[in-house]
Design a protein around this motif. Structure first.
Motif, PDB file in Angstrom:
ATOM      1  N   PRO A 108       0.844  -1.201   0.181  1.00 48.51           N
ATOM      2  CA  PRO A 108      -0.029   0.031  -0.153  1.00 48.51           C
ATOM      3  C   PRO A 108       0.880   1.363   0.005  1.00 48.51           C
ATOM      4  O   PRO A 108       1.807   1.292   0.620  1.00 48.51           O
ATOM      5  CB  PRO A 108      -0.911  -0.110   1.360  1.00 48.51           C
ATOM      6  CG  PRO A 108       0.330  -0.907   2.241  1.00 48.51           C
ATOM      7  CD  PRO A 108       0.736  -1.932   1.383  1.00 48.51           C
ATOM      8  N   LYS A 109       0.437   2.199  -0.662  1.00 48.08           N
ATOM      9  CA  LYS A 109       1.267   3.356  -0.934  1.00 48.08           C
ATOM     10  C   LYS A 109       0.379   4.703  -0.818  1.00 48.08           C
ATOM     11  O   LYS A 109      -1.020   4.686  -0.676  1.00 48.08           O
ATOM     12  CB  LYS A 109       1.908   3.618  -2.367  1.00 48.08           C
ATOM     13  CG  LYS A 109       2.855   2.528  -2.723  1.00 48.08           C
ATOM     14  CD  LYS A 109       3.651   2.890  -3.926  1.00 48.08           C
ATOM     15  CE  LYS A 109       4.717   1.558  -4.169  1.00 48.08           C
ATOM     16  NZ  LYS A 109       5.403   1.602  -5.594  1.00 48.08           N
ATOM     17  N   GLY A 110       0.845   5.903  -0.567  1.00 45.67           N
ATOM     18  CA  GLY A 110      -0.036   6.957  -0.141  1.00 45.67           C
ATOM     19  C   GLY A 110      -0.211   7.464   1.235  1.00 45.67           C
ATOM     20  O   GLY A 110       0.292   6.746   2.058  1.00 45.67           O
ATOM     21  N   LYS A 111      -0.896   8.494   1.326  1.00 45.88           N
ATOM     22  CA  LYS A 111      -0.909   9.157   2.612  1.00 45.88           C
ATOM     23  C   LYS A 111      -1.974   8.340   3.622  1.00 45.88           C
ATOM     24  O   LYS A 111      -1.899   8.549   4.810  1.00 45.88           O
ATOM     25  CB  LYS A 111      -1.391  10.640   2.471  1.00 45.88           C
ATOM     26  CG  LYS A 111      -0.327  11.538   1.976  1.00 45.88           C
ATOM     27  CD  LYS A 111      -0.662  13.071   1.887  1.00 45.88           C
ATOM     28  CE  LYS A 111       0.135  13.918   1.503  1.00 45.88           C
ATOM     29  NZ  LYS A 111       1.443  13.943   2.336  1.00 45.88           N
ATOM     30  N   ALA A 112      -2.698   7.426   3.006  1.00 45.95           N
ATOM     31  CA  ALA A 112      -3.538   6.718   3.769  1.00 45.95           C
ATOM     32  C   ALA A 112      -3.076   5.716   4.589  1.00 45.95           C
ATOM     33  O   ALA A 112      -3.479   5.211   5.760  1.00 45.95           O
ATOM     34  CB  ALA A 112      -4.417   5.938   2.807  1.00 45.95           C
ATOM     35  N   VAL A 113      -1.658   5.421   4.484  1.00 51.57           N
ATOM     36  CA  VAL A 113      -0.896   4.721   5.241  1.00 51.57           C
ATOM     37  C   VAL A 113      -0.071   5.416   6.266  1.00 51.57           C
ATOM     38  O   VAL A 113       0.731   6.485   6.061  1.00 51.57           O
ATOM     39  CB  VAL A 113       0.177   3.839   4.488  1.00 51.57           C
ATOM     40  CG1 VAL A 113       0.855   2.832   5.152  1.00 51.57           C
ATOM     41  CG2 VAL A 113      -0.581   2.972   3.398  1.00 51.57           C
ATOM     42  N   LYS A 114      -0.512   5.103   7.464  1.00 52.35           N
ATOM     43  CA  LYS A 114       0.263   5.901   8.667  1.00 52.35           C
ATOM     44  C   LYS A 114       1.112   4.854   9.602  1.00 52.35           C
ATOM     45  O   LYS A 114       0.713   3.935   9.941  1.00 52.35           O
ATOM     46  CB  LYS A 114      -0.749   6.624   9.451  1.00 52.35           C
ATOM     47  CG  LYS A 114      -0.157   7.536  10.351  1.00 52.35           C
ATOM     48  CD  LYS A 114      -1.358   8.326  11.077  1.00 52.35           C
ATOM     49  CE  LYS A 114      -0.874   9.503  11.839  1.00 52.35           C
ATOM     50  NZ  LYS A 114      -2.066  10.502  12.589  1.00 52.35           N
ATOM     51  N   GLY A 115       2.497   5.463   9.698  1.00 53.49           N
ATOM     52  CA  GLY A 115       3.323   4.769  10.549  1.00 53.49           C
ATOM     53  C   GLY A 115       3.777   5.631  11.724  1.00 53.49           C
ATOM     54  O   GLY A 115       3.497   6.955  11.744  1.00 53.49           O
ATOM     55  N   LEU A 116       4.284   4.920  12.817  1.00 54.57           N
ATOM     56  CA  LEU A 116       4.603   5.674  14.054  1.00 54.57           C
ATOM     57  C   LEU A 116       6.261   4.968  14.350  1.00 54.57           C
ATOM     58  O   LEU A 116       6.216   3.996  14.598  1.00 54.57           O
ATOM     59  CB  LEU A 116       3.635   5.121  15.297  1.00 54.57           C
ATOM     60  CG  LEU A 116       4.152   5.524  16.632  1.00 54.57           C
ATOM     61  CD1 LEU A 116       4.394   7.279  16.676  1.00 54.57           C
ATOM     62  CD2 LEU A 116       3.279   5.080  17.883  1.00 54.57           C
ATOM     63  N   ASP A 117       7.098   6.253  14.338  1.00 51.19           N
ATOM     64  CA  ASP A 117       8.464   5.717  14.616  1.00 51.19           C
ATOM     65  C   ASP A 117       8.781   6.014  16.187  1.00 51.19           C
ATOM     66  O   ASP A 117       8.638   7.272  16.604  1.00 51.19           O
ATOM     67  CB  ASP A 117       9.183   6.550  13.841  1.00 51.19           C
ATOM     68  CG  ASP A 117      10.808   6.314  14.035  1.00 51.19           C
ATOM     69  OD1 ASP A 117      11.175   5.270  14.833  1.00 51.19           O
ATOM     70  OD2 ASP A 117      11.749   6.971  13.476  1.00 51.19           O
ATOM     71  N   ILE A 118       8.948   5.017  16.910  1.00 51.39           N
ATOM     72  CA  ILE A 118       9.181   5.224  18.514  1.00 51.39           C
ATOM     73  C   ILE A 118      10.716   5.366  18.488  1.00 51.39           C
ATOM     74  O   ILE A 118      11.220   4.417  18.036  1.00 51.39           O
ATOM     75  CB  ILE A 118       8.799   3.840  19.092  1.00 51.39           C
ATOM     76  CG1 ILE A 118       7.314   3.757  19.093  1.00 51.39           C
ATOM     77  CG2 ILE A 118       9.239   4.081  20.500  1.00 51.39           C
ATOM     78  CD1 ILE A 118       6.306   4.876  19.629  1.00 51.39           C
ATOM     79  N   GLY A 119      11.094   6.501  19.165  1.00 45.82           N
ATOM     80  CA  GLY A 119      12.449   6.777  19.032  1.00 45.82           C
ATOM     81  C   GLY A 119      12.906   7.541  17.906  1.00 45.82           C
ATOM     82  O   GLY A 119      13.716   6.887  17.319  1.00 45.82           O
TER      83      GLY A 119
END
Length: 315
Positions: free
Chosen positions: A103-114
């Protein structure tokens, strides 16, 4: 013809050896740090933190279109090829819930811890897949620096938010907002249990590079207290992360963390099973002689994972 490092992910832009003439064209400031090494090829002194930072600046500009990137002295300056691998393998993991399609595009949301001052994971995720990111850190200067990087590069400015974690005992709490959904979380946890252990690791690295010679150890990739060590080390950090993830079990498709030592895996699996996760995956990666891995877990069944993908990425 460049020799390929076939052990890196197939979509990783860094599979070929560093092409220093090209990188210098992208960033002329790299030129003074490049010299012929003992094998007769061009390289930098990887024991020199400034040289490593300049190489990162060149890579980010050449491959990811990031013209304005800098970090304060002594902050973690990570090797980009390995960071890119984690992002690409996470993309493959998401594809498993999406009929094999990344999946590509702004609908995909990630969280980077640290998140760190360097903001590397979000930069790669945004530029390779068009995803959006939140990043968290307990260090105010790291968050301030990451925000400055985002603000200075228009390609990032609407895609990354940087959040300060005020309580070092919390990981997701106070960072993930009520009702906020993430498709994945990622983390490169501090793997040392103390400052002394971190310093010892630095000395070993420099001895391997033949650069110590009785001098005070300076970590070539930098790193602050919060980036390098955590009381109890990697295992305690990941255990706390797993326990915290259970509090937001329905708000994320896949949680994940790098695990530096394979001997830690049995304890992590037990912790995950105790937390009630529905699925666990261990994904191995390799850079050079080093094998690394991340563990991913989901509180959703396979059917629920497919439903998540349908609603989030194909609606």
């Amino acid at each position: 013809m460049s020799e390929e490092k076939t052990i890196l992910h197939a979509r990783n832009k860094h599979r070929s050896r560093y092409n220093f003439p090209e990188l210098i064209r992208s960033l002329p400031d790299l030129y003074p740090f490049v010299a012929i090494n003992s094998h007769g090829g061009e390289s930098i002194d990887f024991a020199d933190p400034l040289a490593v930072k300049m190489l990162n600046k060149a890579l980010l500009k050449h491959f990811y279109g990031i013209s304005n990137w800098d970090i304060p002295e002594n902050y973690l300056c990570p090797p980009i090829p390995g960071r890119a691998d984690y992002v690409h393998y996470l993309a493959d993991l998401l594809a498993q819930s999406n009929a094999g399609i990344v999946p590509k595009g702004k609908a995909v949301k990630g969280l980077d811890i640290g998140l760190g001052a360097n903001c590397i994971y979000p930069i790669i995720g945004v530029q390779e897949y068009g995803w959006t990111f939140a990043g968290s850190d307990i260090d105010p200067l790291a968050v301030k620096t990451a925000r400055a990087i985002v603000a200075a590069n228009p390609v990032l400015s609407n895609s990354i938010s940087c959040r300060l974690q005020n309580n070092r005992q919390h990981i997701f709490k106070d960072i993930v907002k009520p009702g906020e959904l993430f498709d994945f979380t990622m983390c490169n946890p501090p793997f040392h249990a103390s400052a002394a252990e971190a310093q010892s690791g630095t000395r070993r690295k420099l001895q391997n590079l033949g650069k110590l010679k009785g001098k005070e150890a300076v970590l070539n990739f930098g790193g602050q207290h919060s980036e390098l060590w955590y009381e109890g080390g990697e295992l305690v950090f990941i255990r706390n992360m797993v326990e915290d993830s259970a509090l937001i079990a329905s708000q994320c498709l896949w949680f994940s963390s790098l695990v530096s030592k394979s001997s830690n895996l049995p304890f992590i699996y037990k912790t995950l099973q105790y937390a009630g996760v529905k699925e666990i995956k261990t994904i191995e990666m390799a850079q050079g002689q080093k094998i690394s891995r991340f563990v991913a877990w989901s509180f959703l069944t396979e059917a629920e994972q497919r439903e998540w993908a349908q609603k989030r990425w194909r609606s």
